[in-house]
Design a protein around this motif. Structure first.
Motif, PDB file in Angstrom:
ATOM      1  N   GLU A 153       0.810  -1.220   0.000  1.00 17.99           N
ATOM      2  CA  GLU A 153       0.000   0.000   0.000  1.00 17.99           C
ATOM      3  C   GLU A 153       0.847   1.276   0.000  1.00 17.99           C
ATOM      4  OE1 GLU A 153      -2.531  -0.708   3.426  1.00 17.99           O
ATOM      5  OE2 GLU A 153      -4.060  -1.591   2.118  1.00 17.99           O
ATOM      6  N   VAL A 154       1.836   1.294  -0.881  1.00 19.05           N
ATOM      7  CA  VAL A 154       2.648   2.491  -1.093  1.00 19.05           C
ATOM      8  C   VAL A 154       2.263   3.096  -2.440  1.00 19.05           C
ATOM      9  CG1 VAL A 154       4.974   3.356  -1.577  1.00 19.05           C
ATOM     10  CG2 VAL A 154       4.602   1.794   0.331  1.00 19.05           C
ATOM     11  N   THR A 155       1.981   4.382  -2.465  1.00 23.52           N
ATOM     12  CA  THR A 155       1.644   5.066  -3.700  1.00 23.52           C
ATOM     13  C   THR A 155       2.865   5.141  -4.606  1.00 23.52           C
ATOM     14  OG1 THR A 155      -0.053   6.419  -2.625  1.00 23.52           O
ATOM     15  CG2 THR A 155       0.826   7.228  -4.712  1.00 23.52           C
ATOM     16  N   TYR A 156       2.708   4.644  -5.836  1.00 24.68           N
ATOM     17  CA  TYR A 156       3.816   4.672  -6.800  1.00 24.68           C
ATOM     18  C   TYR A 156       3.310   5.184  -8.140  1.00 24.68           C
ATOM     19  CZ  TYR A 156       7.340   3.068 -10.144  1.00 24.68           C
ATOM     20  OH  TYR A 156       8.261   2.999 -11.153  1.00 24.68           O
ATOM     21  N   LYS A 157       4.034   6.136  -8.717  1.00 22.44           N
ATOM     22  CA  LYS A 157       3.680   6.711 -10.008  1.00 22.44           C
ATOM     23  C   LYS A 157       4.866   6.517 -10.963  1.00 22.44           C
ATOM     24  CE  LYS A 157       0.391   9.169 -10.227  1.00 22.44           C
ATOM     25  NZ  LYS A 157      -1.021   8.880 -10.585  1.00 22.44           N
ATOM     26  N   ASP A 158       4.594   5.819 -12.059  1.00 21.32           N
ATOM     27  CA  ASP A 158       5.634   5.556 -13.046  1.00 21.32           C
ATOM     28  C   ASP A 158       5.516   6.541 -14.204  1.00 21.32           C
ATOM     29  OD1 ASP A 158       7.484   4.576 -14.811  1.00 21.32           O
ATOM     30  OD2 ASP A 158       6.380   2.729 -15.288  1.00 21.32           O
ATOM     31  N   TYR A 159       6.454   7.506 -14.244  1.00 24.58           N
ATOM     32  CA  TYR A 159       6.478   8.495 -15.321  1.00 24.58           C
ATOM     33  C   TYR A 159       7.634   8.241 -16.284  1.00 24.58           C
ATOM     34  CZ  TYR A 159       3.513  11.104 -12.023  1.00 24.58           C
ATOM     35  OH  TYR A 159       2.512  11.482 -11.167  1.00 24.58           O
ATOM     36  N   SER A 160       8.200   7.038 -16.225  1.00 25.99           N
ATOM     37  CA  SER A 160       9.406   6.766 -17.017  1.00 25.99           C
ATOM     38  C   SER A 160       9.189   7.000 -18.510  1.00 25.99           C
ATOM     39  CB  SER A 160       9.881   5.332 -16.776  1.00 25.99           C
ATOM     40  OG  SER A 160       8.870   4.397 -17.153  1.00 25.99           O
ATOM     41  N   GLY A 161       8.004   6.691 -18.998  1.00 22.62           N
ATOM     42  CA  GLY A 161       7.739   6.834 -20.425  1.00 22.62           C
ATOM     43  C   GLY A 161       7.026   8.112 -20.805  1.00 22.62           C
ATOM     44  N   PHE A 162       7.093   9.115 -19.956  1.00 22.13           N
ATOM     45  CA  PHE A 162       6.337  10.353 -20.179  1.00 22.13           C
ATOM     46  C   PHE A 162       6.635  10.999 -21.523  1.00 22.13           C
ATOM     47  CE2 PHE A 162       6.015  15.040 -19.610  1.00 22.13           C
ATOM     48  CZ  PHE A 162       4.633  15.121 -19.465  1.00 22.13           C
ATOM     49  N   PHE A 163       7.876  10.948 -21.968  1.00 23.74           N
ATOM     50  CA  PHE A 163       8.255  11.619 -23.212  1.00 23.74           C
ATOM     51  C   PHE A 163       8.425  10.662 -24.405  1.00 23.74           C
ATOM     52  CE2 PHE A 163       9.879  14.914 -20.205  1.00 23.74           C
ATOM     53  CZ  PHE A 163       9.226  16.015 -20.742  1.00 23.74           C
ATOM     54  N   THR A 164       7.984   9.409 -24.266  1.00 27.51           N
ATOM     55  CA  THR A 164       8.241   8.452 -25.340  1.00 27.51           C
ATOM     56  C   THR A 164       7.536   8.825 -26.648  1.00 27.51           C
ATOM     57  OG1 THR A 164       6.453   7.054 -24.476  1.00 27.51           O
ATOM     58  CG2 THR A 164       8.717   6.484 -23.845  1.00 27.51           C
ATOM     59  N   GLN A 165       6.440   9.562 -26.569  1.00 29.75           N
ATOM     60  CA  GLN A 165       5.726   9.986 -27.774  1.00 29.75           C
ATOM     61  C   GLN A 165       6.189  11.358 -28.257  1.00 29.75           C
ATOM     62  OE1 GLN A 165       3.697   7.773 -29.280  1.00 29.75           O
ATOM     63  NE2 GLN A 165       4.322   6.418 -27.600  1.00 29.75           N
ATOM     64  N   ASN A 166       7.083  11.966 -27.504  1.00 27.43           N
ATOM     65  CA  ASN A 166       7.586  13.287 -27.860  1.00 27.43           C
ATOM     66  C   ASN A 166       9.105  13.204 -27.970  1.00 27.43           C
ATOM     67  OD1 ASN A 166       8.478  15.956 -27.977  1.00 27.43           O
ATOM     68  ND2 ASN A 166       6.868  16.714 -26.642  1.00 27.43           N
ATOM     69  N   LYS A 167       9.606  13.256 -29.183  1.00 25.55           N
ATOM     70  CA  LYS A 167      11.034  13.046 -29.408  1.00 25.55           C
ATOM     71  C   LYS A 167      11.823  14.355 -29.506  1.00 25.55           C
ATOM     72  CE  LYS A 167      10.766   8.613 -29.373  1.00 25.55           C
ATOM     73  NZ  LYS A 167      11.341   7.844 -28.237  1.00 25.55           N
ATOM     74  N   ASP A 168      11.322  15.394 -28.867  1.00 21.43           N
ATOM     75  CA  ASP A 168      12.026  16.681 -28.847  1.00 21.43           C
ATOM     76  C   ASP A 168      13.328  16.515 -28.054  1.00 21.43           C
ATOM     77  OD1 ASP A 168      12.973  19.245 -28.520  1.00 21.43           O
ATOM     78  OD2 ASP A 168      11.010  20.135 -28.166  1.00 21.43           O
ATOM     79  N   LEU A 169      14.457  16.524 -28.742  1.00 16.34           N
ATOM     80  CA  LEU A 169      15.739  16.262 -28.089  1.00 16.34           C
ATOM     81  C   LEU A 169      16.162  17.386 -27.153  1.00 16.34           C
ATOM     82  CD1 LEU A 169      17.840  14.631 -30.961  1.00 16.34           C
ATOM     83  CD2 LEU A 169      16.298  13.567 -29.299  1.00 16.34           C
TER      84      LEU A 169
END
Length: 312
Positions: free
Chosen positions: A261-277
């Protein structure tokens, strides 16, 4: 024989006395250092931890990715380059008991599913070894102390004294306006280097059968219990990476944290659809531009899920 023993005793007494003088001098200097990662950032955190409302912990990816002032005006980012969960867990245990605070801990699955993690990053707190009971006990608990430190206290500053003195003489920045967040500005050369690294495939060993390192899991539970018992809202999260690898480990981590019961948020792929280098310094670190975009989304997402209140 008596003369030899007497000489040895005199040498030991002199060594002990000189060591304590050096230690006290270093303490006096270090207590007045508020800049730099040698000790300044830690000192500033210790001076503010009892009064602020939100604190971010974790590795360099917390330090460079989360602009905590956008989440809460009364905040500090204690993310530290080169650190891991042992370092963060000990600092979290230093937070005031009972005070309502939000604790954000950035955790990276690729650093949790490793067999040889031994908690050695906790030695980043070694300057407080003989000055703080919690730090001393935690370092001893995982055998990261040096038996000579019981006798030679100045060893607490081994490898850090020069950096401390440099920041004492010439502070790196105005600490009164600093709140722990270090955005990464990217030069043209660094941007070009990043483009070149995109051609290199990851060599990370994705073993689907591998489990979370037992010591890491122990620290996760220690943090959970401390926060539950001391009125802290705990949010564990993973900040963006350019190409998340071994997603099975992210899923396994999420399942394990859900089970306790620990809150976990996975944002690892947040920019996968945005390839702005321009959002990146390298494959695992956002540029200041990327951090701004991510933090704005993080704020909205945490507010939407009632994990933090609107900034004020």
């Amino acid at each position: 024989m008596k003369s030899t023993l007497k000489l040895v005793l005199i040498i030991l007494l002199l060594t002990y006395g000189i060591d304590k003088v050096v230690y006290l001098v270093l303490n006096k200097i270090s207590d007045n250092v508020m800049t730099g990662q040698s000790i300044g950032k830690l000192n500033q955190f210790l001076s503010q931890k009892d009064s602020i409302n939100l604190i971010a912990f974790g590795t360099s990816r917390s330090n460079h990715h989360i602009d905590v002032k956008k989440l809460n005006i009364s905040s500090y980012n204690m993310g530290m380059d080169g650190s891991s969960i042992a370092y963060a867990a000990t600092l979290i245990k230093l937070l005031p008991k009972g005070k309502d605070q939000t604790v954000i801990l950035n955790i990276d699955p690729n650093k949790l599913f490793i067999d040889d993690y031994d908690g050695s990053d906790i030695k980043g707190l070694i300057t407080k070894y003989n000055r703080n009971r919690t730090v001393k006990e935690d370092i001893k608990d995982i055998n990261q102390d040096n038996v000579l430190q019981y006798f030679l206290w100045s060893l607490d500053y081994n490898g850090k004294a020069l950096g401390i003195v440099k920041n004492y003489i010439s502070p790196k920045y105005d600490y009164e306006s600093y709140y722990g967040f270090d955005p990464l500005e990217v030069s043209e050369t660094q941007a070009e280097q990043f483009k070149n690294t995109l051609q290199i495939e990851s060599t990370y060993d994705c073993d689907k059968k591998k489990n979370i390192n037992p010591l890491v899991w122990k620290y996760i539970n220690v943090i959970k219990v401390f926060c539950e018992e001391n009125n802290k809202t705990l949010i564990m999260l993973t900040t963006p990476t350019y190409e998340p690898v071994c997603k099975v480990q992210y899923v396994k981590l999420a399942e394990k944290l859900k089970s306790i019961e620990v809150t976990y948020k996975d944002y690892s792929g947040f920019f996968t659809q945005n390839k702005d280098l321009t959002y990146w310094k390298d494959k695992t670190h956002l540029s200041s531009k990327g951090a701004t975009v991510f933090t704005e989304f993080l704020k909205q997402d945490l507010q939407k899920n009632n994990l933090i209140k609107p900034n004020n």
